[in-house]
Design a protein around this motif. Sequence first.
Motif, PDB file in Angstrom:
ATOM      1  N   CYS A 356       4.184   0.733 -11.813  1.00  0.00           N
ATOM      2  CA  CYS A 356       3.604   1.970 -12.338  1.00  0.00           C
ATOM      3  C   CYS A 356       2.108   2.094 -12.048  1.00  0.00           C
ATOM      4  O   CYS A 356       1.586   3.214 -11.926  1.00  0.00           O
ATOM      5  N   LEU A 357       1.419   0.985 -11.917  1.00  0.00           N
ATOM      6  CA  LEU A 357      -0.036   1.046 -11.750  1.00  0.00           C
ATOM      7  C   LEU A 357      -0.488   0.930 -10.300  1.00  0.00           C
ATOM      8  O   LEU A 357      -1.541   1.452  -9.934  1.00  0.00           O
ATOM      9  N   LEU A 358       0.292   0.247  -9.463  1.00  0.00           N
ATOM     10  CA  LEU A 358      -0.149  -0.043  -8.106  1.00  0.00           C
ATOM     11  C   LEU A 358       0.561   0.763  -7.039  1.00  0.00           C
ATOM     12  O   LEU A 358       0.121   0.789  -5.884  1.00  0.00           O
ATOM     13  N   HIS A 359       1.648   1.439  -7.406  1.00  0.00           N
ATOM     14  CA  HIS A 359       2.359   2.287  -6.451  1.00  0.00           C
ATOM     15  C   HIS A 359       1.904   3.730  -6.601  1.00  0.00           C
ATOM     16  O   HIS A 359       1.522   4.165  -7.695  1.00  0.00           O
ATOM     17  N   SER A 360       1.967   4.472  -5.496  1.00  0.00           N
ATOM     18  CA  SER A 360       1.716   5.907  -5.560  1.00  0.00           C
ATOM     19  C   SER A 360       2.893   6.584  -6.235  1.00  0.00           C
ATOM     20  O   SER A 360       4.029   6.105  -6.159  1.00  0.00           O
ATOM     21  N   SER A 361       2.628   7.685  -6.907  1.00  0.00           N
ATOM     22  CA  SER A 361       3.685   8.410  -7.598  1.00  0.00           C
ATOM     23  C   SER A 361       3.608   9.886  -7.244  1.00  0.00           C
ATOM     24  O   SER A 361       2.569  10.530  -7.460  1.00  0.00           O
ATOM     25  N   GLY A 363       3.237  11.350  -4.473  1.00  0.00           N
ATOM     26  CA  GLY A 363       2.168  11.682  -3.549  1.00  0.00           C
ATOM     27  C   GLY A 363       0.773  11.525  -4.103  1.00  0.00           C
ATOM     28  O   GLY A 363      -0.211  11.776  -3.389  1.00  0.00           O
ATOM     29  N   THR A 364       0.646  11.095  -5.353  1.00  0.00           N
ATOM     30  CA  THR A 364      -0.674  10.920  -5.951  1.00  0.00           C
ATOM     31  C   THR A 364      -1.189   9.507  -5.702  1.00  0.00           C
ATOM     32  O   THR A 364      -0.426   8.599  -5.376  1.00  0.00           O
ATOM     33  N   GLU A 365      -2.481   9.332  -5.872  1.00  0.00           N
ATOM     34  CA  GLU A 365      -3.089   8.014  -5.711  1.00  0.00           C
ATOM     35  C   GLU A 365      -2.608   7.078  -6.827  1.00  0.00           C
ATOM     36  O   GLU A 365      -2.348   7.519  -7.944  1.00  0.00           O
ATOM     37  N   PRO A 366      -2.478   5.784  -6.545  1.00  0.00           N
ATOM     38  CA  PRO A 366      -2.117   4.840  -7.616  1.00  0.00           C
ATOM     39  C   PRO A 366      -3.198   4.817  -8.679  1.00  0.00           C
ATOM     40  O   PRO A 366      -4.376   5.086  -8.400  1.00  0.00           O
ATOM     41  N   LEU A 367      -2.817   4.498  -9.892  1.00  0.00           N
ATOM     42  CA  LEU A 367      -3.786   4.460 -10.979  1.00  0.00           C
ATOM     43  C   LEU A 367      -4.838   3.384 -10.747  1.00  0.00           C
ATOM     44  O   LEU A 367      -5.979   3.510 -11.195  1.00  0.00           O
ATOM     45  N   ILE A 368      -4.458   2.296 -10.075  1.00  0.00           N
ATOM     46  CA  ILE A 368      -5.397   1.230  -9.733  1.00  0.00           C
ATOM     47  C   ILE A 368      -5.350   1.019  -8.228  1.00  0.00           C
ATOM     48  O   ILE A 368      -4.278   0.832  -7.648  1.00  0.00           O
ATOM     49  N   ASN A 369      -6.520   1.061  -7.608  1.00  0.00           N
ATOM     50  CA  ASN A 369      -6.618   0.929  -6.158  1.00  0.00           C
ATOM     51  C   ASN A 369      -7.454  -0.306  -5.820  1.00  0.00           C
ATOM     52  O   ASN A 369      -8.671  -0.299  -5.934  1.00  0.00           O
ATOM     53  N   PHE A 370      -6.787  -1.387  -5.431  1.00  0.00           N
ATOM     54  CA  PHE A 370      -7.480  -2.624  -5.105  1.00  0.00           C
ATOM     55  C   PHE A 370      -8.461  -2.446  -3.942  1.00  0.00           C
ATOM     56  O   PHE A 370      -9.495  -3.120  -3.885  1.00  0.00           O
ATOM     57  N   GLU A 371      -8.131  -1.570  -3.019  1.00  0.00           N
ATOM     58  CA  GLU A 371      -8.958  -1.411  -1.819  1.00  0.00           C
ATOM     59  C   GLU A 371     -10.390  -1.024  -2.176  1.00  0.00           C
ATOM     60  O   GLU A 371     -11.341  -1.456  -1.536  1.00  0.00           O
ATOM     61  N   TRP A 379      -0.598  -2.781  -1.157  1.00  0.00           N
ATOM     62  CA  TRP A 379       0.704  -3.278  -0.705  1.00  0.00           C
ATOM     63  C   TRP A 379       0.685  -4.785  -0.433  1.00  0.00           C
ATOM     64  O   TRP A 379       1.691  -5.460  -0.628  1.00  0.00           O
ATOM     65  N   VAL A 380      -0.456  -5.306  -0.008  1.00  0.00           N
ATOM     66  CA  VAL A 380      -0.527  -6.751   0.253  1.00  0.00           C
ATOM     67  C   VAL A 380      -0.396  -7.529  -1.048  1.00  0.00           C
ATOM     68  O   VAL A 380       0.382  -8.491  -1.146  1.00  0.00           O
ATOM     69  N   LEU A 381      -1.163  -7.129  -2.072  1.00  0.00           N
ATOM     70  CA  LEU A 381      -1.101  -7.845  -3.349  1.00  0.00           C
ATOM     71  C   LEU A 381       0.272  -7.705  -3.989  1.00  0.00           C
ATOM     72  O   LEU A 381       0.758  -8.638  -4.647  1.00  0.00           O
ATOM     73  N   LEU A 382       0.917  -6.561  -3.796  1.00  0.00           N
ATOM     74  CA  LEU A 382       2.274  -6.390  -4.315  1.00  0.00           C
ATOM     75  C   LEU A 382       3.235  -7.359  -3.646  1.00  0.00           C
ATOM     76  O   LEU A 382       4.125  -7.926  -4.304  1.00  0.00           O
ATOM     77  N   HIS A 383       3.048  -7.579  -2.357  1.00  0.00           N
ATOM     78  CA  HIS A 383       3.910  -8.532  -1.653  1.00  0.00           C
ATOM     79  C   HIS A 383       3.613  -9.971  -2.079  1.00  0.00           C
ATOM     80  O   HIS A 383       4.536 -10.794  -2.192  1.00  0.00           O
ATOM     81  N   ILE A 384       2.351 -10.296  -2.310  1.00  0.00           N
ATOM     82  CA  ILE A 384       2.016 -11.632  -2.824  1.00  0.00           C
ATOM     83  C   ILE A 384       2.713 -11.856  -4.158  1.00  0.00           C
ATOM     84  O   ILE A 384       3.261 -12.933  -4.433  1.00  0.00           O
TER      85      ILE A 384
END
Length: 586
Positions: A356-361, A363-371, A379-384
Motif C-alpha cells: 500500500c505504501l510503496l506501490h503506485s495506485s 496511476g498515482t505516485e506511491p505514498l513513499i518514494n525511496f528514490e 521496485w528494488v527495495l520491494l524485491h529485496i
Amino acid sequence: MDRHNTTRSFNGCWTCRLRRKKCDEYRPICDTCSALQITCYYDQEKPDWMDGGAKQEEMANRLKREVKESRRGDRNLGHRHAIIEPTTYDNQKRLEQLAISETPRDRNNSQEPHSETANTPLQREHDCKLASKHVSGNMSFARSDTILLTFHLEYILPFLFPFYNPSILEGGRSWILEMMISSPVVRQATLCQSSYFFSLARGVPSDDSTWETVLAQTRDAFCVLRQSLQFIHSSSITEHLHGAVRILASVMQIQRFEVAVLSFENCQAHLNAALAIFRQLLDSSEAVEPVGNRSRFASVISLLGPATRLLPAQGVHVPSAEQAAFRFSSALLLFDDIIASTVSQEQPKLYDYHHCLLHSSDGTEPLINFETVVGCQNWVLLHISEIAMLDTWKQGCKSAGNLNMIDLVHRATPIKDSLEAHLTQLGKNMADPGSRQGSILLEMFMVGYSQHSKTPSAQTALVTQVWAHATLLYLSVVVSGWQPASVEVRYHVDKIIELLTLRISPPALLRTMVWPFCVAGCLAEPARIPHFRAIADALQPSSVFGTVRKALEIMENVWRNQDAADNLSRDLATCFRNQGDLVLLV
C-alpha cells in the motif's frame, strides 16, 4: 518586540484572542501560551475554527483541556528525574516498551545506572514541544546551536541524503529548520550529528574531550526522547500525534548518527522503538474509522495538517512540518527495516505495509518514494524484501528438515524474472530520459550559486542499477549458495565495479550504496578485490565515511576466510552477523 508588553492587542495570537487574554505578540510562542504550556496559534489569516459557532466552541473547550492537562502534567512530572545511560536506551527492549505501554510503575521503579539526570518539565502542546524557558542550561538555544544547526542544513543533510531535494515550491527542506527551532527533541538529535561533523570539518583531533562533547549531546538527546515518550504514553497517542512524529524523526536521526560513527549496539533498540511508534501512529487513525493501510497512512498525514498556507490569497499551500517529517521518517524506517531483514533472515517487520505504501495506485505516485530520499527506486527495495521473505522460508524449511530445492527455485524464478525485466526497462528509460520538469526560474536563481548541484538526482537511475545488481547477487546466494566464481555472480560484481568507478559521480555517493557495495565485495573473486579496496580508500577522511569503512571491514573478513571449510554454507546474513550487533549499512 518587548516580551513584557502586556497591552491587550488585536494582533495577538488566535489562542489569546479566543481565550480573551492579553497577548504580548511574541512569536512563534507568546508568553501567555508559553507560561500555560498550550498551543500558540499564529496566522495572518483567520483560522477556520474562529467561526463564532460550533468549531470555535470546540476549539475553546480543547484549549481548556490543554490548560488543565498541562497543570496536571506539571504536577506529575515536576519531581520526576529522567535517567538514561550515556550511549544506550536502557536495553534493546526498554524503549520499545516505553513506546508501547509504559506504566507509571515501570517509570518510577526504574533503577538503571546513569551518568547524569535531567528534570525538564514538558510543555503540553499538540506537538509536545518542550518549553524553552523551563529547559536546563545545556538545552538552551544558544548562538553555538544556531551555527551548528545551520551547518547541519547546509552541509550534513546534503551529505547524508544527497537525493533528498524536495522543491522549495512544495516547502523544500524548510520543515527540518522549523522542527529544529521549535522542538528540543529534534534539535538535540540534530546537535549530536552537527557537533561531531563540525569538529571533523574544523580539523579538531578526535581526542577524548571531543568525543565526550559528542556523548554529552547524545545524552541530552536521549533524555529529551525519554521524557517525551513518558509524556506521550501517559495518555493516548491520538492526543499527541505531532509529538509522536517528532520523536519518530528524532529516533531515525539518532540512528543515522550512531551508524555514521560506527556505533551499532543500539541499532536494534532504535529500530524497535521507531517501529512501535510508526504502528501506533497508523493505528491511531483506525480509532476514528477502520480503513486499509494506505488510507490509514493518508489519514495520519491529514491529521498532522492542515497544510501551511504560504500565499493565502493565491491558494498556495505546502505540507506542514509534521506532515513532511512523517513522510520522510517513514521512508527511512521502511528502508532500514528492509535492510535489517537481510541480516536477521526474518520477514521485514513492516512487510504488510509495503504494497500500500510503496506501490503506485491507480496511476498515482506511491505514498513513499525511496528514490527521492535514498536514491534507489522502490521496485528494488520491494524485491529485496521478497528475497528476505524467501530466505526466511528457506531457513524455516532447513530447520524442519524439509527443504525442497525445486520448490525454492520455483519461488525464486518470478522474483528474478521481475528484477531483470525492471533492470532492462530502467536501461531503456535512461536512453530516453523524456522531458525535464521543474521551474526554469528557480534554476536561473541557482546558476553559479548552488553549492549542492542537482547532479545527484540525475544519478538515481545509476544508483538504482547498483542496487538491482546487488539484489540479484543476494537472490543468487539465497537460491544457489556461495558461488563467487559463477559466471552470473561475476557479471553482477563487474557491473557494480563499472558503475561505481566509471559512471557514478561524485564518488561520495557511495555512502548511499554501502549495502550493495558490501554485497558485491563479499562475493568478489581475488582478482577483483583490489577494485573494492581502491573504491573505499578513495573516500577520505575515513571518519566521515564510517559505513564504507565498516563494509570494507566485513569484506576483508570474508576475503581472509575464502578457503574456510564452511565456505559453501556461508550466506550474506552470516557475513553481517559475524560483527555481533545488528550492522545496518544505511
